[in-house]
Design a protein around this motif. Structure first.
Motif, PDB file in Angstrom:
ATOM      1  N   ALA A   1       0.855  -1.186   0.000  1.00 31.52           N
ATOM      2  CA  ALA A   1       0.000   0.000   0.000  1.00 31.52           C
ATOM      3  C   ALA A   1       0.890   1.235   0.000  1.00 31.52           C
ATOM      4  O   ALA A   1       2.026   1.184   0.482  1.00 31.52           O
ATOM      5  CB  ALA A   1      -0.877  -0.022   1.237  1.00 31.52           C
ATOM      6  N   PRO A   2       0.390   2.326  -0.570  1.00 26.68           N
ATOM      7  CA  PRO A   2       1.192   3.555  -0.531  1.00 26.68           C
ATOM      8  C   PRO A   2       1.397   3.993   0.914  1.00 26.68           C
ATOM      9  O   PRO A   2       0.521   3.802   1.771  1.00 26.68           O
ATOM     10  CB  PRO A   2       0.347   4.557  -1.323  1.00 26.68           C
ATOM     11  CG  PRO A   2      -1.000   3.957  -1.458  1.00 26.68           C
ATOM     12  CD  PRO A   2      -0.843   2.487  -1.337  1.00 26.68           C
ATOM     13  N   ALA A   3       2.581   4.557   1.179  1.00 30.35           N
ATOM     14  CA  ALA A   3       2.889   4.988   2.543  1.00 30.35           C
ATOM     15  C   ALA A   3       1.928   6.087   2.964  1.00 30.35           C
ATOM     16  O   ALA A   3       1.460   6.863   2.129  1.00 30.35           O
ATOM     17  CB  ALA A   3       4.326   5.495   2.595  1.00 30.35           C
ATOM     18  N   ALA A   4       1.643   6.113   4.255  1.00 32.78           N
ATOM     19  CA  ALA A   4       0.747   7.154   4.759  1.00 32.78           C
ATOM     20  C   ALA A   4       1.393   8.519   4.543  1.00 32.78           C
ATOM     21  O   ALA A   4       2.612   8.653   4.685  1.00 32.78           O
ATOM     22  CB  ALA A   4       0.497   6.919   6.243  1.00 32.78           C
ATOM     23  N   PRO A   5       0.603   9.522   4.157  1.00 34.31           N
ATOM     24  CA  PRO A   5       1.188  10.840   3.904  1.00 34.31           C
ATOM     25  C   PRO A   5       1.799  11.419   5.179  1.00 34.31           C
ATOM     26  O   PRO A   5       1.306  11.178   6.299  1.00 34.31           O
ATOM     27  CB  PRO A   5       0.007  11.672   3.403  1.00 34.31           C
ATOM     28  CG  PRO A   5      -1.206  10.916   3.794  1.00 34.31           C
ATOM     29  CD  PRO A   5      -0.832   9.481   3.864  1.00 34.31           C
ATOM     30  N   LEU A   6       2.899  12.155   5.005  1.00 32.25           N
ATOM     31  CA  LEU A   6       3.573  12.745   6.157  1.00 32.25           C
ATOM     32  C   LEU A   6       2.784  13.951   6.642  1.00 32.25           C
ATOM     33  O   LEU A   6       1.960  14.509   5.912  1.00 32.25           O
ATOM     34  CB  LEU A   6       4.977  13.190   5.755  1.00 32.25           C
ATOM     35  CG  LEU A   6       5.924  12.081   5.328  1.00 32.25           C
ATOM     36  CD1 LEU A   6       7.207  12.675   4.795  1.00 32.25           C
ATOM     37  CD2 LEU A   6       6.208  11.162   6.507  1.00 32.25           C
ATOM     38  N   ALA A   7       3.063  14.333   7.871  1.00 34.76           N
ATOM     39  CA  ALA A   7       2.431  15.539   8.411  1.00 34.76           C
ATOM     40  C   ALA A   7       2.913  16.748   7.614  1.00 34.76           C
ATOM     41  O   ALA A   7       3.994  16.722   7.018  1.00 34.76           O
ATOM     42  CB  ALA A   7       2.802  15.696   9.878  1.00 34.76           C
ATOM     43  N   ALA A   8       2.106  17.785   7.606  1.00 37.16           N
ATOM     44  CA  ALA A   8       2.426  18.948   6.776  1.00 37.16           C
ATOM     45  C   ALA A   8       3.735  19.598   7.202  1.00 37.16           C
ATOM     46  O   ALA A   8       4.461  20.157   6.383  1.00 37.16           O
ATOM     47  CB  ALA A   8       1.289  19.959   6.844  1.00 37.16           C
ATOM     48  N   ASP A   9       4.085  19.498   8.489  1.00 34.56           N
ATOM     49  CA  ASP A   9       5.310  20.176   8.930  1.00 34.56           C
ATOM     50  C   ASP A   9       6.505  19.223   9.019  1.00 34.56           C
ATOM     51  O   ASP A   9       7.539  19.577   9.565  1.00 34.56           O
ATOM     52  CB  ASP A   9       5.065  20.852  10.283  1.00 34.56           C
ATOM     53  CG  ASP A   9       4.664  19.829  11.334  1.00 34.56           C
ATOM     54  OD1 ASP A   9       4.314  18.697  10.935  1.00 34.56           O
ATOM     55  OD2 ASP A   9       4.700  20.148  12.534  1.00 34.56           O
ATOM     56  N   ALA A  10       6.367  17.988   8.480  1.00 35.24           N
ATOM     57  CA  ALA A  10       7.493  17.053   8.513  1.00 35.24           C
ATOM     58  C   ALA A  10       8.625  17.600   7.648  1.00 35.24           C
ATOM     59  O   ALA A  10       8.407  17.996   6.513  1.00 35.24           O
ATOM     60  CB  ALA A  10       7.058  15.695   7.995  1.00 35.24           C
ATOM     61  N   SER A  11       9.814  17.642   8.226  1.00 36.97           N
ATOM     62  CA  SER A  11      10.923  18.248   7.491  1.00 36.97           C
ATOM     63  C   SER A  11      11.785  17.170   6.842  1.00 36.97           C
ATOM     64  O   SER A  11      12.405  16.363   7.516  1.00 36.97           O
ATOM     65  CB  SER A  11      11.777  19.100   8.429  1.00 36.97           C
ATOM     66  OG  SER A  11      12.960  19.440   7.770  1.00 36.97           O
ATOM     67  N   ASN A  12      11.771  17.194   5.532  1.00 34.47           N
ATOM     68  CA  ASN A  12      12.605  16.297   4.743  1.00 34.47           C
ATOM     69  C   ASN A  12      14.076  16.500   4.997  1.00 34.47           C
ATOM     70  O   ASN A  12      14.835  15.555   5.185  1.00 34.47           O
ATOM     71  CB  ASN A  12      12.367  16.644   3.279  1.00 34.47           C
ATOM     72  CG  ASN A  12      11.778  15.505   2.546  1.00 34.47           C
ATOM     73  OD1 ASN A  12      12.466  14.527   2.358  1.00 34.47           O
ATOM     74  ND2 ASN A  12      10.517  15.605   2.183  1.00 34.47           N
ATOM     75  N   VAL A  13      14.489  17.760   4.978  1.00 34.63           N
ATOM     76  CA  VAL A  13      15.910  18.103   5.081  1.00 34.63           C
ATOM     77  C   VAL A  13      16.458  17.662   6.425  1.00 34.63           C
ATOM     78  O   VAL A  13      17.531  17.075   6.503  1.00 34.63           O
ATOM     79  CB  VAL A  13      16.093  19.620   4.904  1.00 34.63           C
ATOM     80  CG1 VAL A  13      17.557  19.966   4.840  1.00 34.63           C
ATOM     81  CG2 VAL A  13      15.373  20.092   3.665  1.00 34.63           C
ATOM     82  N   LYS A  14      15.675  17.917   7.469  1.00 31.09           N
ATOM     83  CA  LYS A  14      16.145  17.576   8.811  1.00 31.09           C
ATOM     84  C   LYS A  14      16.347  16.060   8.911  1.00 31.09           C
ATOM     85  O   LYS A  14      17.375  15.584   9.388  1.00 31.09           O
ATOM     86  CB  LYS A  14      15.112  18.045   9.827  1.00 31.09           C
ATOM     87  CG  LYS A  14      15.589  17.913  11.255  1.00 31.09           C
ATOM     88  CD  LYS A  14      14.533  18.436  12.202  1.00 31.09           C
ATOM     89  CE  LYS A  14      14.893  18.104  13.634  1.00 31.09           C
ATOM     90  NZ  LYS A  14      13.757  18.319  14.532  1.00 31.09           N
ATOM     91  N   GLN A  15      15.347  15.318   8.433  1.00 26.71           N
ATOM     92  CA  GLN A  15      15.423  13.867   8.515  1.00 26.71           C
ATOM     93  C   GLN A  15      16.617  13.338   7.729  1.00 26.71           C
ATOM     94  O   GLN A  15      17.372  12.480   8.194  1.00 26.71           O
ATOM     95  CB  GLN A  15      14.113  13.271   7.960  1.00 26.71           C
ATOM     96  CG  GLN A  15      13.834  11.865   8.416  1.00 26.71           C
ATOM     97  CD  GLN A  15      13.855  11.753   9.923  1.00 26.71           C
ATOM     98  OE1 GLN A  15      13.389  12.639  10.629  1.00 26.71           O
ATOM     99  NE2 GLN A  15      14.450  10.671  10.410  1.00 26.71           N
ATOM    100  N   LEU A  16      16.803  13.889   6.541  1.00 28.07           N
ATOM    101  CA  LEU A  16      17.909  13.476   5.677  1.00 28.07           C
ATOM    102  C   LEU A  16      19.243  13.755   6.355  1.00 28.07           C
ATOM    103  O   LEU A  16      20.146  12.913   6.384  1.00 28.07           O
ATOM    104  CB  LEU A  16      17.809  14.251   4.356  1.00 28.07           C
ATOM    105  CG  LEU A  16      18.335  13.575   3.120  1.00 28.07           C
ATOM    106  CD1 LEU A  16      17.597  12.289   2.869  1.00 28.07           C
ATOM    107  CD2 LEU A  16      18.200  14.511   1.939  1.00 28.07           C
ATOM    108  N   GLY A  17      19.337  14.956   6.932  1.00 26.36           N
ATOM    109  CA  GLY A  17      20.577  15.340   7.608  1.00 26.36           C
ATOM    110  C   GLY A  17      20.877  14.405   8.769  1.00 26.36           C
ATOM    111  O   GLY A  17      22.002  13.931   8.926  1.00 26.36           O
ATOM    112  N   LEU A  18      19.861  14.101   9.549  1.00 32.20           N
ATOM    113  CA  LEU A  18      20.054  13.212  10.696  1.00 32.20           C
ATOM    114  C   LEU A  18      20.526  11.840  10.248  1.00 32.20           C
ATOM    115  O   LEU A  18      21.445  11.261  10.825  1.00 32.20           O
ATOM    116  CB  LEU A  18      18.744  13.072  11.471  1.00 32.20           C
ATOM    117  CG  LEU A  18      18.404  14.208  12.432  1.00 32.20           C
ATOM    118  CD1 LEU A  18      17.042  13.987  13.044  1.00 32.20           C
ATOM    119  CD2 LEU A  18      19.476  14.308  13.519  1.00 32.20           C
TER     120      LEU A  18
END
Lengths: 494, 214
Positions: free
Chosen positions: B121-138
Motif C-alpha cells: 500500500a502507498p505509505a501514509a502521507p507525512l504531516a504537513a510540517d514534517a521536514s525532509n531536510v532535517k530527517q535526511l541530515g540526521l
C-alpha cells in the motif's frame, strides 16, 4: 547512534589506507619525475602497514561498526591480507613495465591504492549501499588505470568497453538490490537474512530481484554469459593493469558474492543454486573451449580466467560451509597463479616489446631456464596437475560438490556427480592449452636472444610467488583449515 | 482515479517519451535538452513521493549545473553525429526485440497475482510540517556516515582519474622549460648543410647572346 558508540578500530586499516593515500596524492606533487621511486616506495610501505594493522586488529569473530554497515570478520581479514599481498606484488612486478611505458607517474600509484580501498570496502561491507559504493570505487579506479596509457588505442577501447558494460552491470545490480529492498524493507544484509524467513515476505519479488543480482555478480566475476568484456579488456589494457585486474579484484568479487548470496540471501539458496549451476557449467565450457583457439597469451589467460571463475562458482553453489571454504581456497590459489603468470609475462616484456603472443614464449628454456620453470609451475597449477596448489583447489571444490545431496533444479535433476564429471572433463580440455605453453617454452626454438633483464626484488618475489604454489600444493592443510575456520566464524555471526 | 494517479501517469508518459528521444534525437543538443526534460519530470515523481528536498536538488544539481555544463561541452565540440550513430538503426531491430522481450517478461512476473504487488500500500502521507531536510541530515550524518564519507572518496577518485586521463604533459602544450632555453647552443638553432653549388641553366641563352651582340 551517538559518537561514543562509534568504534573505529575494526576499520583501522581502511582509515589508515585512506589517510596514507591522501598524503601520497599531495606528496607526489612535490616529487620530481626522476625521483618517482619515492612514491613507489611510499605506496608499498602503505600496503605493508595496512597488512600489519590488519593482523594486529585481528579478532576471531565478526565485529561490526558504522551502524552495522562495516563488518570485520575472519574471512574479511584473511582476504584483505591476501589483497595487500597481491597489490604489493602487482606494484613490484609492474615497476619496470610502467617506467618503460611512460606510466610511472603518481596517478598510477594513487589509483592503485584507490582500487585497493574500494576492494577493502567491498570485502567488509554488510550493507547494500556500502557494497555498491565499494564496487564503484574499485571499478572507477580500474577504468582510469586501463585508459592510463592514453596514446594506446587498444587501451582506450578496452577502457570504454569495460566502462559501458560495467555501468550496465551496476545498473542490474542496483535494480536487483532495489527489489530486495522492496521485499524486505532493508538494505542491511543481516536484516535481509532474517527478513526472508518471515512468512509475510514476498518471495516472488525477492527472486525477481535475485535474478538481476546474480546477473550483475556474474558480470563482475566475468562468468558466462556476461563474460564478453574479459578477453578484450585483458588484451587491450596495459600489461601491468591486466595483472592488477586479474589478481586482487577476484578476491574482492568472491567475498562480494558470499556477502550477497550466502549471507544476505542464504535462505534463497535453492533459487540461486540453479542459476549458478548454469553459469558455472557454461563458464567452464566456453572458457576452456575458446582458450584453445587463442594465439594471444593474454586472451588465452582471459578465457582461462572465465573457466576458473566457473570452477569457483561451483564451490559457491554448494551452498554450505565446506563449499564456501573450498571456493575461498580456490580464489586464493587462483590469485597466486594469476599473479605469477602475468608476472612472468611482465618479466619478459621490455621497452618497446610486449610479451603477449604464445609464440613470444618460444624457446624460453634456452633463454632462461628459471623463468621457464616458474611458468611451468604456474601452467601445471592452472591445469590442476598434482602436486601443485591448483590441483588441491580443484579437488576441494569437487569434493564439496560431490558431497551434495541429489540436485533438482527443473532443467537439471540428478546426482551432483554429473556436475563434477563435467568439471573434470572441462579441466581436461583446459590442460591442452596450458601444456601447449609448456611445450612452446621447452621444445620450440627461440625467436629472439634478447637478454631478460629483471630487477632483483621482482625476481625474488616472482620466484617466491611461483614456488608458493608448490608449497601450498604439497602442504595445503594449514591454508584449508584457515579458510574453513574463517568461513565458519563468519557464517556463524548470522 | 485520484488526481495524484493522473499526475503520476502523465509524468511517466513524458519521462518515457523524453528518455526515448534522448537516444533517438539526431542533434546532440536536442538529446541533451530531452535529458533535461527527463530529469525535470523525474523530479516531479520524487515530489509525488514527498521527497521535496531530493526533487529540488535534482533540479538544481542535474538540470541547473550538470546539464548546462554538458550542453556547453556538446556545443563546443564539433561532434559528427552521423558517424557516432552509424549502425544504430541497423542494430535497432534486434536490440528493440530483446528489450521488449525482457520488458514483457518482467511485466508478466510483476503483474502475476503471486507477486502480490497490491500488498504494498502507498505509505501514509507525512504531516504537513514534517521536514525532509532535517530527517535526511540526521540519517546521513549518523546511520549513513560511512557511505556518505565513501561517496566523498569516490568524488576524489573521480577528480584524480579525470586529471590523470586528461591533464598530462601534452605534445601541443605551449610550456617551455627555461632551463632548456638557457642551455641552448648555436648549433641547436642553425643547422649548416654542406652541399655542392647548383648552377641554374639559363633558359634564354639565345636571347642573351642577341642582347650581347647588339
Amino acid at each position: 547512534m551517538n559518537w561514543a558508540d562509534l568504534n573505529l578500530m575494526p576499520a583501522l586499516p581502511e582509515l589508515f589506507l585512506l589517510g596514507a593515500l591522501s598524503f601520497i596524492l599531495v606528496f607526489d606533487l612535490f616529487v620530481p619525475d626522476e625521483k618517482r621511486g619515492v612514491t613507489y616506495v611510499l605506496s608499498l610501505l602503505t600496503v605493508a602497514l595496512c597488512a600489519v594493522l590488519q593482523v594486529a586488529t585481528f579478532e576471531p569473530f565478526a565485529v561490526t561498526t558504522f551502524s552495522g554497515m562495516f563488518v570485520d570478520d575472519p574471512v574479511a581479514d584473511i582476504i584483505k591480507v591476501a589483497m595487500y599481498g597481491a597489490t604489493a606484488a602487482t606494484l613490484v612486478y609492474s615497476r619496470q613495465y610502467v617506467a618503460d611505458n611512460g606510466m610511472f607517474r603518481g596517478e598510477y600509484f594513487t589509483l592503485s591504492l584507490f582500487a585497493l580501498l574500494g576492494m577493502n570496502v567491498m570485502v567488509s561491507s554488510a550493507n547494500f549501499v556500502t557494497l555498491y559504493i565499494g564496487l564503484e570505487l574499485l571499478s572507477l579506479a580500474l577504468y582510469a588505470l586501463i585508459a592510463l596509457k592514453r596514446d594506446s588505442a587498444a587501451g582506450t577501447e578496452a577502457a570504454m568497453k569495460y566502462f559501458v558494460l560495467g555501468a550496465l552491470a551496476s545498473g542490474m545490480l542496483l535494480y536487483g538490490m532495489s527489489m530486495v529492498y522492496g521485499a524486505t524493507g532493508s538494505l542491511d544484509i543481516h536484516v535481509i537474512a532474517t527478513g526472508i524467513s518471515r512468512p509475510e515476505t514476498n518471495i516472488v519479488l525477492l527472486v525477481f530481484g535475485l535474478v538481476f543480482l546474480v546477473a550483475g555478480l556474474a558480470f563482475k566475476l566475468g562468468a558466462v554469459p556476461f563474460h564478453m568484456w574479459v578477453p578484450d579488456v585483458y588484451q587491450g589494457a596495459p600489461l601491468a593493469v591486466t595483472l592488477m585486474l586479474g589478481a586482487a579484484p577476484k578476491l574482492a568479487a568472491f567475498v562480494f558474492v558470499i556477502r550477497i548470496l550466502a549471507q544476505g540471501l542464504g535462505e534463497l539458496a535453492a533459487q540461486w543454486q540453479g542459476m549458478l549451476v548454469l553459469i558455472a557449467a557454461l563458464s567452464m565450457l566456453i572458457g576452456n573451449l575458446a582458450a584453445v583457439a587463442q594465439t594471444n597469451i593474454r586472451r588465452m589467460l582471459a578465457y582461462s580466467t572465465i573457466s576458473h571463475m566457473g570452477f569457483l562458482l561451483l564451490g559457491v553453489l554448494a551452498g554450505n560451509e565446506q563449499g564456501y571454504a573450498s571456493a575461498m581456497f580456490y580464489a586464493l590459489t587462483y590469485v597466486l597463479m594469476s599473479l605469477a603468470a602475468f608476472g612472468v609475462l611482465l618479466a619478459l616484456s621490455r621497452a618497446g616489446f610486449e610479451c603477449d603472443k604464445v609464440d613470444d614464449l618460444k624457446g624460453l628454456n634456452a633463454r632462461s631456464s628459471w623463468y621457464a620453470f616458474l611458468m611451468l609451475l604456474v601452467m601445471f597449477s592452472m591445469a590442476g596437475i598434482p602436486p601443485l596448489a591448483g590441483f588441491y583447489a580443484k579437488f576441494a571444490v569437487l569434493r564439496a560438490v560431490v558431497d551434495l545431496p541429489v540436485l533438482d533444479f527443473g532443467f537439471f535433476a540428478g546426482s551432483p556427480v554429473y556436475l563434477a564429471v563435467f568439471a573434470v572433463l572441462m579441466s581436461l580440455v583446459g590442460a591442452f592449452y596450458y601444456l601447449r605453453v609448456v611445450k612452446v617454452m621447452y621444445f620450440d626454438g627461440s625467436q629472439t636472444d634478447a637478454p631478460i633483464v629483471v630487477r632483483g626484488d621482482m625476481k625474488l618475489l616472482l620466484s617466491v610467488n611461483a614456488l608458493a604454489l608448490l608449497v601450498i600444493g604439497l602442504l595445503p592443510e594449514r591454508l584449508v583449515e584457515l579458510c574453513i575456520d574463517a568461513m565458519r566464524q563468519s557464517l556463524a555471526s548470522f | 482515479m485520484s488526481f495524484t494517479m493522473i499526475v503520476f501517469y502523465v509524468l511517466s508518459a513524458i519521462l518515457l517519451f523524453s528518455a526515448f528521444r534522448v537516444i533517438t534525437a539526431k542533434n546532440p543538443v536536442h538529446a541533451a535538452l530531452w535529458l533535461v526534460l527527463a530529469f525535470f519530470t523525474s523530479a516531479g515523481h520524487w515530489l509525488l513521493l514527498e521527497a521535496e528536498f531530493l526533487a529540488i536538488s535534482l533540479v538544481l544539481v542535474y538540470v541547473g549545473a550538470v546539464m548546462v555544463l554538458f550542453l556547453f561541452v556538446v556545443m563546443m565540440l564539433d561532434i559528427n553525429v552521423e558517424q557516432l550513430r552509424e549502425g544504430f538503426w541497423r542494430h535497432f531491430p534486434l536490440a528493440a526485440t530483446v528489450g521488449l522481450i525482457m520488458a514483457a517478461e518482467m511485466a508478466l512476473i510483476l503483474a502475476a497475482p503471486e507477486t502480490r504487488l497490491a500488498d504494498y500500500a502507498p505509505a501514509a502521507p507525512l504531516a504537513a510540517d514534517a521536514s525532509n531536510v532535517k530527517q535526511l541530515g540526521l540519517e546521513i550524518y549518523t546511520t549513513y556516515l560511512m557511505p556518505f564519507e565513501l561517496a566523498a572518496v569516490l568524488l576524489l577518485l573521480a577528480i584524480v582519474a579525470a586529471i590523470a586521463l586528461t591533464q598530462r604533459e601534452r605534445k601541443d602544450g605551449k610550456y617551455v622549460d627555461p632551463a632548456r632555453q638557457v642551455e641552448v647552443k648555436a648549433a641547436d638553432r642553425v643547422r649548416v648543410v654542406k652541399m655542392d653549388a647548383v648552377r641554374e641553366e639559363a633558359p634564354q641563352t639565345e636571347a642573351a647572346d642577341a642582347a650581347q651582340s647588339q
